[in-house]
Design a protein around this motif. Structure first.
Motif, PDB file in Angstrom:
ATOM      1  N   LEU A  20       0.852  -1.186   0.000  1.00 15.69           N
ATOM      2  CA  LEU A  20       0.000   0.000   0.000  1.00 15.69           C
ATOM      3  C   LEU A  20       0.890   1.240   0.000  1.00 15.69           C
ATOM      4  N   VAL A  21       0.542   2.209  -0.809  1.00 16.06           N
ATOM      5  CA  VAL A  21       1.323   3.450  -0.896  1.00 16.06           C
ATOM      6  C   VAL A  21       0.398   4.608  -0.559  1.00 16.06           C
ATOM      7  N   LEU A  22       0.779   5.363   0.466  1.00 17.02           N
ATOM      8  CA  LEU A  22      -0.047   6.460   0.961  1.00 17.02           C
ATOM      9  C   LEU A  22       0.640   7.806   0.783  1.00 17.02           C
ATOM     10  N   LEU A  23      -0.166   8.838   0.707  1.00 16.25           N
ATOM     11  CA  LEU A  23       0.292  10.219   0.765  1.00 16.25           C
ATOM     12  C   LEU A  23      -0.127  10.790   2.112  1.00 16.25           C
ATOM     13  N   GLY A  24       0.826  11.390   2.832  1.00 18.89           N
ATOM     14  CA  GLY A  24       0.522  12.044   4.096  1.00 18.89           C
ATOM     15  C   GLY A  24       0.664  13.541   3.935  1.00 18.89           C
ATOM     16  N   TRP A  25      -0.380  14.279   4.243  1.00 19.00           N
ATOM     17  CA  TRP A  25      -0.380  15.731   4.049  1.00 19.00           C
ATOM     18  C   TRP A  25      -0.296  16.469   5.382  1.00 19.00           C
ATOM     19  N   PRO A  26      -0.137  17.783   5.346  1.00 17.22           N
ATOM     20  CA  PRO A  26      -0.215  18.565   6.582  1.00 17.22           C
ATOM     21  C   PRO A  26      -1.565  18.350   7.257  1.00 17.22           C
ATOM     22  N   SER A  27      -1.625  18.667   8.531  1.00 13.88           N
ATOM     23  CA  SER A  27      -2.845  18.425   9.299  1.00 13.88           C
ATOM     24  C   SER A  27      -4.030  19.192   8.726  1.00 13.88           C
ATOM     25  N   HIS A  28      -5.192  18.565   8.883  1.00 10.89           N
ATOM     26  CA  HIS A  28      -6.436  19.240   8.524  1.00 10.89           C
ATOM     27  C   HIS A  28      -6.872  20.041   9.735  1.00 10.89           C
ATOM     28  N   ARG A  29      -7.000  21.337   9.592  1.00  8.98           N
ATOM     29  CA  ARG A  29      -7.223  22.207  10.739  1.00  8.98           C
ATOM     30  C   ARG A  29      -8.686  22.584  10.874  1.00  8.98           C
ATOM     31  N   SER A  30      -9.234  22.293  12.028  1.00  8.35           N
ATOM     32  CA  SER A  30     -10.652  22.535  12.253  1.00  8.35           C
ATOM     33  C   SER A  30     -10.834  23.277  13.572  1.00  8.35           C
ATOM     34  N   PRO A  31     -10.843  24.606  13.555  1.00  6.36           N
ATOM     35  CA  PRO A  31     -10.916  25.368  14.802  1.00  6.36           C
ATOM     36  C   PRO A  31     -12.193  25.140  15.593  1.00  6.36           C
ATOM     37  N   ASN A  32     -13.225  24.550  14.967  1.00  9.22           N
ATOM     38  CA  ASN A  32     -14.465  24.288  15.693  1.00  9.22           C
ATOM     39  C   ASN A  32     -14.461  22.932  16.385  1.00  9.22           C
ATOM     40  N   GLN A  33     -13.396  22.145  16.158  1.00  9.08           N
ATOM     41  CA  GLN A  33     -13.303  20.831  16.771  1.00  9.08           C
ATOM     42  C   GLN A  33     -12.702  20.936  18.161  1.00  9.08           C
ATOM     43  N   THR A  34     -13.208  20.097  19.091  1.00 10.55           N
ATOM     44  CA  THR A  34     -12.609  20.013  20.418  1.00 10.55           C
ATOM     45  C   THR A  34     -11.172  19.533  20.277  1.00 10.55           C
ATOM     46  N   GLY A  35     -10.252  20.171  21.013  1.00  9.68           N
ATOM     47  CA  GLY A  35      -8.865  19.745  20.951  1.00  9.68           C
ATOM     48  C   GLY A  35      -8.064  20.386  19.834  1.00  9.68           C
ATOM     49  N   TYR A  36      -8.650  21.336  19.127  1.00 14.59           N
ATOM     50  CA  TYR A  36      -7.937  22.004  18.032  1.00 14.59           C
ATOM     51  C   TYR A  36      -6.743  22.785  18.562  1.00 14.59           C
ATOM     52  N   ARG A  37      -5.615  22.671  17.862  1.00 16.13           N
ATOM     53  CA  ARG A  37      -4.442  23.490  18.150  1.00 16.13           C
ATOM     54  C   ARG A  37      -3.958  24.096  16.837  1.00 16.13           C
ATOM     55  N   ALA A  38      -3.448  25.316  16.913  1.00 18.60           N
ATOM     56  CA  ALA A  38      -3.133  26.063  15.699  1.00 18.60           C
ATOM     57  C   ALA A  38      -2.169  25.328  14.782  1.00 18.60           C
ATOM     58  N   ARG A  39      -1.143  24.646  15.366  1.00 14.79           N
ATOM     59  CA  ARG A  39      -0.157  24.024  14.502  1.00 14.79           C
ATOM     60  C   ARG A  39      -0.622  22.673  13.964  1.00 14.79           C
ATOM     61  N   TYR A  40      -1.356  21.931  14.758  1.00 11.92           N
ATOM     62  CA  TYR A  40      -1.566  20.536  14.417  1.00 11.92           C
ATOM     63  C   TYR A  40      -2.889  20.238  13.713  1.00 11.92           C
ATOM     64  N   GLY A  41      -3.989  20.180  14.409  1.00 16.90           N
ATOM     65  CA  GLY A  41      -5.205  19.720  13.767  1.00 16.90           C
ATOM     66  C   GLY A  41      -5.242  18.204  13.735  1.00 16.90           C
ATOM     67  N   HIS A  42      -5.742  17.615  12.654  1.00 16.82           N
ATOM     68  CA  HIS A  42      -5.924  16.172  12.584  1.00 16.82           C
ATOM     69  C   HIS A  42      -5.205  15.564  11.374  1.00 16.82           C
ATOM     70  N   ALA A  43      -4.825  14.294  11.533  1.00 16.61           N
ATOM     71  CA  ALA A  43      -4.077  13.596  10.477  1.00 16.61           C
ATOM     72  C   ALA A  43      -4.906  13.500   9.203  1.00 16.61           C
TER      73      ALA A  43
END
Length: 212
Positions: A101-124
């Protein structure tokens, strides 16, 4: 203004990564309990081009190529995905179910309305380089967290055990795994359940207020 997270060399777990984004993916993989190797092999593609993928995940037969916001070209990783995909007639006899399996990993998806949101990270945020979409799951037999496609039969890419009749597949759009924070799938599920309960309580309270 786009943050150049891909341009900062970073040391993590004794490894010098070419970018902070790559290091954050290593942190994310560690949280998921996925063994990784960084740039272990220079590959000659069918086209003759030389390609050095970022990560090899040796326990689950998966390559992960990290792409920052300023590196949109992905011809080589797509070619690798096509070359390493299963070509079996009938039942798959590849070392890894469905081939590598070959995957592409991108920068985090940033969702300021999500619980646990941080400016740099977000979600995988990830995607398949070639072929069907890739989903995160957990093997009920060996406990490995890994990516699979929804192509049947549903087998663990580590131990080849069945993933069950109705396995739980997680897409990146569900924003379950906080990026770069060593989130395990189990802890992410607990937080997901807590968030869902909180939302249900809020709806119930709103309903009670309407009754007055």
């Amino acid at each position: 203004m786009t943050e150049s997270i891909e341009a900062v060399p970073t040391i993590y777990a004794g490894t010098r990564f070419r970018s902070r984004l790559e290091a954050d993916w290593a942190v994310t993989l560690d949280g998921l309990g996925i063994l990784w190797e960084y740039e272990p092999e220079l590959i000659v593609l069918p086209s003759g081009a030389h390609y050095l993928p970022d990560f090899w995940l040796p326990e689950v037969g998966t390559w992960l190529e990290v792409k920052g916001p300023n590196t949109p070209r992905q011809e080589k990783v797509t070619e690798l995905g096509k070359a390493r995909a299963c070509r079996c007639d009938g039942a798959c006899s590849c070392r890894w179910p469905g081939g590598e399996l070959v995957l592409l990993g991108w920068p985090s998806h940033r969702s300021p309305n999500q619980t646990g949101y941080r400016a740099r990270y977000g979600h995988a945020w990830w995607g398949a380089a070639y072929g069907p979409s890739a989903y995160l799951t957990e093997c009920p037999s060996c406990g490995r967290t890994h990516w699979v496609t929804m192509r049947r039969p549903w087998q663990c890419r580590g131990c080849r055990a069945s993933l069950g009749a109705t396995p739980r597949f997680y897409s990146p759009a569900e924003q379950l795994i906080r990026f770069g924070e060593r989130d395990s799938l189990a802890s992410a599920r607990v937080e997901e359940d807590m968030r869902r309960l909180a939302e249900e309580e809020e709806l119930a309270e709103a309903g009670d207020d309407d009754g007055w």
